[in-house]
Structure formats: C-alpha cells, structure tokens
Write a protein that holds these residues in place. Structure first.
Motif, PDB file in Angstrom:
ATOM      1  N   THR A 182       0.840  -1.181   0.000  1.00 36.70           N
ATOM      2  CA  THR A 182       0.000   0.000   0.000  1.00 36.70           C
ATOM      3  C   THR A 182       0.873   1.227   0.000  1.00 36.70           C
ATOM      4  OG1 THR A 182      -0.096   0.002   2.402  1.00 36.70           O
ATOM      5  CG2 THR A 182      -1.849  -1.157   1.248  1.00 36.70           C
ATOM      6  N   ALA A 183       0.408   2.265  -0.638  1.00 36.89           N
ATOM      7  CA  ALA A 183       1.173   3.509  -0.691  1.00 36.89           C
ATOM      8  C   ALA A 183       0.220   4.640  -0.969  1.00 36.89           C
ATOM      9  CB  ALA A 183       2.232   3.439  -1.788  1.00 36.89           C
ATOM     10  N   GLY A 184       0.532   5.815  -0.428  1.00 36.74           N
ATOM     11  CA  GLY A 184      -0.277   6.979  -0.703  1.00 36.74           C
ATOM     12  C   GLY A 184      -0.212   7.344  -2.171  1.00 36.74           C
ATOM     13  N   THR A 185      -1.299   7.906  -2.697  1.00 38.15           N
ATOM     14  CA  THR A 185      -1.341   8.262  -4.109  1.00 38.15           C
ATOM     15  C   THR A 185      -1.448   9.764  -4.308  1.00 38.15           C
ATOM     16  OG1 THR A 185      -3.740   7.950  -4.127  1.00 38.15           O
ATOM     17  CG2 THR A 185      -2.377   6.064  -4.753  1.00 38.15           C
ATOM     18  N   ALA A 186      -1.627  10.507  -3.224  1.00 34.62           N
ATOM     19  CA  ALA A 186      -1.775  11.947  -3.376  1.00 34.62           C
ATOM     20  C   ALA A 186      -0.452  12.571  -3.799  1.00 34.62           C
ATOM     21  CB  ALA A 186      -2.230  12.566  -2.053  1.00 34.62           C
ATOM     22  N   GLY A 187      -0.524  13.531  -4.697  1.00 33.81           N
ATOM     23  CA  GLY A 187       0.648  14.310  -5.029  1.00 33.81           C
ATOM     24  C   GLY A 187       1.684  13.603  -5.863  1.00 33.81           C
ATOM     25  N   THR A 188       1.274  12.618  -6.673  1.00 31.31           N
ATOM     26  CA  THR A 188       2.258  11.884  -7.464  1.00 31.31           C
ATOM     27  C   THR A 188       2.401  12.459  -8.865  1.00 31.31           C
ATOM     28  OG1 THR A 188       0.539  10.304  -8.125  1.00 31.31           O
ATOM     29  CG2 THR A 188       1.892   9.740  -6.200  1.00 31.31           C
ATOM     30  N   SER A 189       1.882  13.664  -9.109  1.00 32.09           N
ATOM     31  CA  SER A 189       1.982  14.285 -10.413  1.00 32.09           C
ATOM     32  C   SER A 189       3.394  14.789 -10.638  1.00 32.09           C
ATOM     33  CB  SER A 189       0.993  15.449 -10.527  1.00 32.09           C
ATOM     34  OG  SER A 189       1.377  16.486  -9.639  1.00 32.09           O
ATOM     35  N   ASP A 249       3.813  11.397   1.629  1.00 24.36           N
ATOM     36  CA  ASP A 249       2.477  11.781   1.172  1.00 24.36           C
ATOM     37  C   ASP A 249       2.339  11.594  -0.336  1.00 24.36           C
ATOM     38  OD1 ASP A 249       1.678  12.431   3.719  1.00 24.36           O
ATOM     39  OD2 ASP A 249       2.128  14.573   3.508  1.00 24.36           O
ATOM     40  N   ALA A 250       3.451  11.676  -1.068  1.00 22.43           N
ATOM     41  CA  ALA A 250       3.433  11.480  -2.518  1.00 22.43           C
ATOM     42  C   ALA A 250       3.636  10.017  -2.904  1.00 22.43           C
ATOM     43  CB  ALA A 250       4.519  12.336  -3.170  1.00 22.43           C
ATOM     44  N   GLY A 251       3.635   9.121  -1.925  1.00 21.67           N
ATOM     45  CA  GLY A 251       3.734   7.689  -2.213  1.00 21.67           C
ATOM     46  C   GLY A 251       5.117   7.106  -2.050  1.00 21.67           C
ATOM     47  N   ALA A 252       6.137   7.956  -1.906  1.00 26.78           N
ATOM     48  CA  ALA A 252       7.513   7.465  -1.758  1.00 26.78           C
ATOM     49  C   ALA A 252       7.865   7.411  -0.271  1.00 26.78           C
ATOM     50  CB  ALA A 252       8.487   8.341  -2.528  1.00 26.78           C
ATOM     51  N   TRP A 253       7.222   6.487   0.454  1.00 30.20           N
ATOM     52  CA  TRP A 253       7.436   6.429   1.902  1.00 30.20           C
ATOM     53  C   TRP A 253       8.684   5.625   2.282  1.00 30.20           C
ATOM     54  CZ3 TRP A 253       6.835   1.277   3.092  1.00 30.20           C
ATOM     55  CH2 TRP A 253       5.927   0.532   2.320  1.00 30.20           C
ATOM     56  N   THR A 254       9.413   5.178   1.286  1.00 30.82           N
ATOM     57  CA  THR A 254      10.742   4.611   1.513  1.00 30.82           C
ATOM     58  C   THR A 254      11.772   5.570   0.941  1.00 30.82           C
ATOM     59  OG1 THR A 254       9.928   2.340   1.403  1.00 30.82           O
ATOM     60  CG2 THR A 254      12.281   2.666   1.063  1.00 30.82           C
ATOM     61  N   ALA A 255      12.754   5.927   1.755  1.00 29.95           N
ATOM     62  CA  ALA A 255      13.805   6.848   1.318  1.00 29.95           C
ATOM     63  C   ALA A 255      15.161   6.214   1.602  1.00 29.95           C
ATOM     64  CB  ALA A 255      13.694   8.183   2.041  1.00 29.95           C
ATOM     65  N   ARG A 256      16.074   6.415   0.661  1.00 30.39           N
ATOM     66  CA  ARG A 256      17.436   5.910   0.804  1.00 30.39           C
ATOM     67  C   ARG A 256      18.398   7.080   0.633  1.00 30.39           C
ATOM     68  NH1 ARG A 256      17.612   0.760  -1.779  1.00 30.39           N
ATOM     69  NH2 ARG A 256      17.082   1.908  -3.662  1.00 30.39           N
ATOM     70  N   VAL A 257      19.312   7.220   1.573  1.00 30.37           N
ATOM     71  CA  VAL A 257      20.307   8.293   1.539  1.00 30.37           C
ATOM     72  C   VAL A 257      21.676   7.646   1.429  1.00 30.37           C
ATOM     73  CG1 VAL A 257      21.283  10.286   2.727  1.00 30.37           C
ATOM     74  CG2 VAL A 257      18.844   9.761   2.960  1.00 30.37           C
ATOM     75  N   GLU A 258      22.440   8.032   0.418  1.00 33.08           N
ATOM     76  CA  GLU A 258      23.787   7.510   0.226  1.00 33.08           C
ATOM     77  C   GLU A 258      24.797   8.573   0.633  1.00 33.08           C
ATOM     78  OE1 GLU A 258      26.772   5.785  -3.248  1.00 33.08           O
ATOM     79  OE2 GLU A 258      24.602   5.803  -3.581  1.00 33.08           O
ATOM     80  N   ILE A 259      25.694   8.210   1.542  1.00 30.59           N
ATOM     81  CA  ILE A 259      26.700   9.152   2.023  1.00 30.59           C
ATOM     82  C   ILE A 259      28.073   8.492   1.945  1.00 30.59           C
ATOM     83  CG2 ILE A 259      25.100  10.349   3.542  1.00 30.59           C
ATOM     84  CD1 ILE A 259      26.229   8.818   5.880  1.00 30.59           C
ATOM     85  N   PRO A 260      29.139   9.301   1.855  1.00 28.02           N
ATOM     86  CA  PRO A 260      30.483   8.726   1.862  1.00 28.02           C
ATOM     87  C   PRO A 260      30.740   7.974   3.162  1.00 28.02           C
ATOM     88  CG  PRO A 260      30.525  11.001   1.135  1.00 28.02           C
ATOM     89  CD  PRO A 260      29.149  10.758   1.663  1.00 28.02           C
ATOM     90  N   ALA A 261      31.697   7.062   3.118  1.00 27.71           N
ATOM     91  CA  ALA A 261      32.042   6.278   4.301  1.00 27.71           C
ATOM     92  C   ALA A 261      32.537   7.187   5.420  1.00 27.71           C
ATOM     93  CB  ALA A 261      33.108   5.246   3.943  1.00 27.71           C
ATOM     94  N   ALA A 262      32.373   6.721   6.646  1.00 25.43           N
ATOM     95  CA  ALA A 262      32.860   7.465   7.814  1.00 25.43           C
ATOM     96  C   ALA A 262      34.367   7.709   7.670  1.00 25.43           C
ATOM     97  CB  ALA A 262      32.557   6.669   9.078  1.00 25.43           C
ATOM     98  N   PRO A 263      34.811   8.854   8.165  1.00 27.17           N
ATOM     99  CA  PRO A 263      34.135   9.793   9.073  1.00 27.17           C
ATOM    100  C   PRO A 263      33.415  10.949   8.381  1.00 27.17           C
ATOM    101  CG  PRO A 263      36.449  10.352   8.952  1.00 27.17           C
ATOM    102  CD  PRO A 263      36.268   9.143   8.071  1.00 27.17           C
ATOM    103  N   ALA A 264      33.260  10.917   7.066  1.00 32.92           N
ATOM    104  CA  ALA A 264      32.566  12.001   6.371  1.00 32.92           C
ATOM    105  C   ALA A 264      31.107  12.068   6.816  1.00 32.92           C
ATOM    106  CB  ALA A 264      32.650  11.796   4.860  1.00 32.92           C
ATOM    107  N   HIS A 265      30.539  13.275   6.791  1.00 35.06           N
ATOM    108  CA  HIS A 265      29.116  13.513   7.048  1.00 35.06           C
ATOM    109  C   HIS A 265      28.651  12.937   8.385  1.00 35.06           C
ATOM    110  CE1 HIS A 265      27.867  15.452   3.320  1.00 35.06           C
ATOM    111  NE2 HIS A 265      28.583  14.584   2.646  1.00 35.06           N
ATOM    112  N   GLU A 266      29.438  13.100   9.434  1.00 34.91           N
ATOM    113  CA  GLU A 266      29.040  12.568  10.736  1.00 34.91           C
ATOM    114  C   GLU A 266      27.754  13.214  11.248  1.00 34.91           C
ATOM    115  OE1 GLU A 266      29.868  10.083  12.292  1.00 34.91           O
ATOM    116  OE2 GLU A 266      31.866   9.497  11.653  1.00 34.91           O
ATOM    117  N   ALA A 267      27.609  14.524  11.042  1.00 33.19           N
ATOM    118  CA  ALA A 267      26.399  15.204  11.517  1.00 33.19           C
ATOM    119  C   ALA A 267      25.169  14.684  10.794  1.00 33.19           C
ATOM    120  CB  ALA A 267      26.540  16.714  11.329  1.00 33.19           C
TER     121      ALA A 267
END
Length: 296
Positions: A182-189, A249-267
């Motif tokens: 199941t996924a939201g369908t609002a705002g998928t334009s 809300d636009a149906g993409a309720w799964t998000a993936r963030v790719e970051i460089p290996a540690a120690p980059a982007h610790e915050a």
C-alpha cells in the motif's frame, strides 16, 4: 557435498536457475537480522530480484553470471555488471551466493576470481561490492581481498500514518502499520515531484526516484534516492523530516540516503539515525584487483 565443482559463465537466459541460490541468500539475510529492517515474504523475493537483474541487463553495457556447478546442479553464483564509479570504469559484484551445504569449499572465492578475470580481460581496474549492514563476515572477506569502504546507504520505510517498518529478532519480521504494497497516491503528479525536488535541493539533496518495491525489504513502489551535495547539506532532523513527510504523502514512503564512508558527514549520519534510518548496505571499492590472471 561429493563431486568436483566447476565454474561456468552463463547468460541472462539462465536467470531462472538462480532462484534457489538467491532464496538461500535471502534466508541468510533474514537470519542475521536484515539490517534491522522489515523484510518481505520469501515467496515474493525472487520475482522482484529477477526483475532487478533484467533491468540491470537493459541499463548497463553487460551483465555477467558465473555459476558454480556440482554434478549438474548450481551451488553458487556471482552476478556482476559493468558500470562507472567516481568517473572510472568499474565492475560491480551485485550478488555472490553459495548454498549452505557448499560453503567452505572455496566456491565463493573461485566465483570472485572469475569476476576478477573477466574485469581484467576487459581492462577494468576498479571492483565494487555491497555488503548488507550488520553482516561482518563477508565484509571481513572483502577487506582481506583489498576492498576499502567507499560509501553507505541508509534506508527508512515509514508509511503516512502507518508507522515504521522495522525488523524484529534475527529470522523474524515485524511490520508496524498497513500491509505490504500500500502507498499513498496523493501528489504523485509531475508538478508534485518538481516541488519535492526543489525542496530537496534547498536542503542540499539532489532527489531522484528508483522503482520499487525492494526485493528484500518492505518498501514503497517508488523509492526516494537522496545523495547529499559535497557541501552545504542541511543536517537538521526537523527539516529533513519535513521532506520525508512530503515524499511519503506522494507515495515514496521509503527513502534511501547515500553518504560517503565514515568519518565524512558525521552530523548527517547522526540526523539519519535520529530519524529512524538504518544502515542497509555498505559499498566497498578495490582500485586494483589483487588476484588477476589466477586460475578460476
């Protein structure tokens, strides 16, 4: 298991032969906790994985499959494909799987050597693998083979109003909220997507979408892919959370963030943990394969 094992290179037409080998790997991922994320039903996984392999075959210069065969039966496989990383030609080892009863006989190592030899023949000197989070044994193997940490993928699945999909104890599933699929369908334009991309850009995240659902983890039919810019990425969990809410809300309720290996982007890494992201996979890179031209 009796009998010698030979390594065969096969084409995409042999994909159906890989089903039990992939399912054995799926079972292993579940047994080690699947990075703390909820997994789909085993019966659904292979069809999605095969679709992923066929998409790779359509999108990349070549896809290669090496089979470990014993007495006519596949006991392991390595699927790799040609790509680029950091602007350099690379061979990505997408999957390496060996049946439990065939482990310890060097099948996985021979399959890796076959992939290395093919990369060498093509003049490609960069090798890439991805390891599931919380899976130290293969990570140790790849590090011993000369691979080094390159980047991390952090994943979150949270349906609007339905809670977060989280993993239970090793070998179990726990899904909080609505049923899979199941996924939201609002705002998928296209207009809504443009607004989301603009909001993501303000936070320092170029936004793209990849097709779902995932072949291992519970996910939406569209997955939001976020890669932080080199500098100026917002690390405030509240602002990132607002973007995630809009995506959900636009149906993409799964998000993936790719970051460089540690120690980059610790915050940013800390912000992702606070928002319920889990380290799903780690990418390892070897710039100069160490075992070229060895027998396979």
């Amino acid at each position: 298991m009796p009998g010698s094992i030979r390594i065969e290179r096969v084409g995409v037409a042999a994909l159906p032969r890989l089903a039990p080998l992939w399912e054995a790997l799926f079972d292993h991922h579940v047994a080690i906790g699947a990075a703390g994320l909820a997994v789909i039903d085993r019966e659904e996984s292979w069809a999605l994985r095969e679709r992923h392999y066929r998409r790779l075959s359509a999108e990349h210069p070549w896809v290669s499959i090496h089979l470990g065969v014993q007495e006519g039966c596949p006991v392991g496989y390595a699927l790799s494909y040609a790509d680029e990383i950091d602007g350099l030609p690379a061979v990505v080892l997408e999957t390496l799987s060996v049946l439990p009863e065939a482990r310890g006989a060097g099948v996985g190592t021979r399959l890796m050597r076959a992939v290395d030899a093919e990369a060498d023949a093509a003049g490609i000197g960069t090798a890439v693998v991805e390891v599931m989070g919380g899976n130290p044994r293969p990570r140790k193997l790849y590090l011993a083979e000369g691979y080094r940490p390159h980047s991390e993928s952090w994943l979150r699945s949270r349906r609007p109003g339905g809670g977060e999909t989280v993993g239970g104890a090793a070998g179990s599933r726990a899904v909080v909220g609505a049923s899979v699929g199941t996924a939201g369908t609002a705002g998928t334009s296209a207009g809504a997507d443009a607004e989301l991309r603009a909001l993501a850009a303000e936070l320092g995240f170029p936004l793209e979408f990849s097709p779902g659902p995932d072949d291992t983890w519970v996910s939406s039919d569209r997955i939001a892919e976020l890669v932080p810019a080199a500098a100026g990425t917002v690390t405030d969990p509240l602002r990132i959370g607002a973007l995630l809410d809009g995506l959900a809300d636009a149906g993409a309720w799964t998000a993936r963030v790719e970051i460089p290996a540690a120690p980059a982007h610790e915050a940013l890494r800390s912000a992702l943990v606070a928002l319920g992201f889990r380290l799903s996979t780690e990418r390892l890179v070897r710039r100069q394969p160490m075992h070229r031209r060895r027998p396979v």
